[in-house]
Design a protein around this motif. Structure first.
Motif, mmCIF file in Angstrom:
data_model
loop_
_atom_site.group_PDB
_atom_site.id
_atom_site.type_symbol
_atom_site.label_atom_id
_atom_site.label_comp_id
_atom_site.label_asym_id
_atom_site.label_seq_id
_atom_site.Cartn_x
_atom_site.Cartn_y
_atom_site.Cartn_z
ATOM 1 N N GLY A 1 0.768 -1.312 -0.152
ATOM 2 C CA GLY A 1 0.224 -0.002 -0.159
ATOM 3 C C GLY A 1 0.840 1.194 -0.221
ATOM 4 N N ASP A 2 2.173 1.094 -0.234
ATOM 5 C CA ASP A 2 2.940 2.433 -0.345
ATOM 6 C C ASP A 2 2.953 3.010 -1.337
ATOM 7 N N THR A 3 2.543 4.271 -1.535
ATOM 8 C CA THR A 3 2.696 4.889 -2.797
ATOM 9 C C THR A 3 3.307 6.459 -2.491
ATOM 10 N N GLY A 4 3.537 6.748 -1.319
ATOM 11 C CA GLY A 4 3.896 8.073 -1.001
ATOM 12 C C GLY A 4 5.394 7.999 -0.299
ATOM 13 N N SER A 5 6.033 6.976 -0.211
ATOM 14 C CA SER A 5 7.242 6.853 0.544
ATOM 15 C C SER A 5 8.352 7.746 -0.303
ATOM 16 N N PRO A 6 9.366 8.332 0.043
ATOM 17 C CA PRO A 6 10.264 9.156 -0.716
ATOM 18 C C PRO A 6 10.859 8.166 -1.917
ATOM 19 N N GLU A 7 11.129 6.985 -1.514
ATOM 20 C CA GLU A 7 11.789 6.300 -2.785
ATOM 21 C C GLU A 7 10.816 6.085 -4.077
ATOM 22 N N VAL A 8 9.547 5.870 -3.715
ATOM 23 C CA VAL A 8 8.508 5.641 -4.700
ATOM 24 C C VAL A 8 8.442 7.123 -5.633
ATOM 25 N N GLN A 9 8.234 8.128 -4.655
ATOM 26 C CA GLN A 9 8.362 9.343 -5.271
ATOM 27 C C GLN A 9 9.376 9.749 -6.281
ATOM 28 N N ASN B 1 14.035 19.610 -9.378
ATOM 29 C CA ASN B 1 13.993 20.395 -8.108
ATOM 30 C C ASN B 1 13.181 19.848 -7.255
ATOM 31 N N LYS B 2 12.072 19.009 -7.372
ATOM 32 C CA LYS B 2 11.379 18.433 -6.414
ATOM 33 C C LYS B 2 12.130 17.232 -6.189
ATOM 34 N N ARG B 3 12.480 16.380 -7.025
ATOM 35 C CA ARG B 3 13.449 15.241 -6.849
ATOM 36 C C ARG B 3 14.585 15.700 -6.049
ATOM 37 N N ARG B 4 15.386 16.794 -6.262
ATOM 38 C CA ARG B 4 16.543 17.034 -5.527
ATOM 39 C C ARG B 4 16.016 17.265 -4.077
ATOM 40 N N LYS B 5 15.155 17.946 -3.939
ATOM 41 C CA LYS B 5 14.576 18.291 -2.464
ATOM 42 C C LYS B 5 14.233 17.036 -1.546
ATOM 43 N N LEU B 6 13.696 15.854 -2.434
ATOM 44 C CA LEU B 6 13.236 14.564 -1.753
ATOM 45 C C LEU B 6 14.567 13.787 -1.296
ATOM 46 N N LEU B 7 15.621 13.892 -2.424
ATOM 47 C CA LEU B 7 16.760 13.246 -2.297
ATOM 48 C C LEU B 7 17.603 13.906 -0.949
ATOM 49 N N ASN B 8 17.613 15.230 -0.851
ATOM 50 C CA ASN B 8 18.164 15.844 0.389
ATOM 51 C C ASN B 8 17.376 15.520 1.614
ATOM 52 N N TYR B 9 15.993 15.266 1.581
ATOM 53 C CA TYR B 9 15.380 14.953 2.918
ATOM 54 C C TYR B 9 15.702 13.548 3.105
ATOM 55 N N LEU B 10 15.866 12.516 2.115
ATOM 56 C CA LEU B 10 16.156 11.287 2.268
ATOM 57 C C LEU B 10 17.872 11.288 2.901
ATOM 58 N N TYR C 1 19.101 6.565 1.400
ATOM 59 C CA TYR C 1 19.407 7.467 0.300
ATOM 60 C C TYR C 1 20.643 6.710 -0.541
ATOM 61 N N LYS C 2 21.537 6.267 -0.109
ATOM 62 C CA LYS C 2 22.572 5.543 -0.904
ATOM 63 C C LYS C 2 22.133 4.224 -1.993
ATOM 64 N N ASN C 3 20.783 3.674 -1.174
ATOM 65 C CA ASN C 3 20.268 2.473 -1.891
ATOM 66 C C ASN C 3 19.383 3.128 -2.981
ATOM 67 N N ILE C 4 18.743 4.059 -2.928
ATOM 68 C CA ILE C 4 17.761 4.628 -4.033
ATOM 69 C C ILE C 4 18.834 5.219 -5.113
ATOM 70 N N ILE C 5 20.010 6.021 -4.982
ATOM 71 C CA ILE C 5 20.519 6.491 -5.851
ATOM 72 C C ILE C 5 21.545 5.321 -6.604
ATOM 73 N N GLN C 6 21.733 4.576 -5.928
ATOM 74 C CA GLN C 6 22.496 3.133 -6.720
ATOM 75 C C GLN C 6 21.383 2.517 -7.438
ATOM 76 N N ARG C 7 19.936 2.312 -7.036
ATOM 77 C CA ARG C 7 19.150 1.531 -7.765
ATOM 78 C C ARG C 7 18.613 2.212 -9.045
ATOM 79 N N LEU C 8 18.745 3.660 -8.959
ATOM 80 C CA LEU C 8 18.037 4.493 -9.966
ATOM 81 C C LEU C 8 19.409 4.933 -10.824
#
Length: 90
Positions: free
Chosen positions: A21-29, A62-71, A79-86
């Motif tokens: 049911g996860d659609t709003g986590s930073p990783e998904v966004q 810019n929105k993606r950058r802000k989400l990455l900074n938050y993470l 954070y390290k996991n999502i940048i490596q996967r993408l």
């Protein structure tokens, strides 16, 4: 029906969700924004003067950058996991 260049949101959500049911986590966004950014980048390669799309693309990056900074600030491992996967950053 979606065109062949459409983004498959359900597939991306299923791949990057942290729980059911996860659609709003930073990783998904971040993953959804990355897919849309790459799609619009291809569009702008053929339509160089489409400035409205360019503005939307800049807003998305810019929105993606802000989400990455938050993470990065709150959970460095995620954070390290999502940048490596993408494949973001070199």
């Amino acid at each position: 029906m979606a065109s062949s260049t459409a983004i498959d949101k359900d597939k991306i959500i299923a791949e990057y969700k942290t729980k059911d049911g996860d659609t709003g986590s930073p990783e998904v966004q971040i993953a959804l924004l990355s897919a849309r950014i790459s799609h619009l980048t291809e569009h702008l390669r053929t339509h160089r003067k489409d400035f409205h799309t360019r503005r939307g693309l800049i807003q998305m990056t810019n929105k993606r950058r802000k989400l990455l900074n938050y993470l990065r600030k709150n959970d460095l491992e995620r954070y390290k996991n999502i940048i490596q996967r993408l494949g973001l950053r070199r």
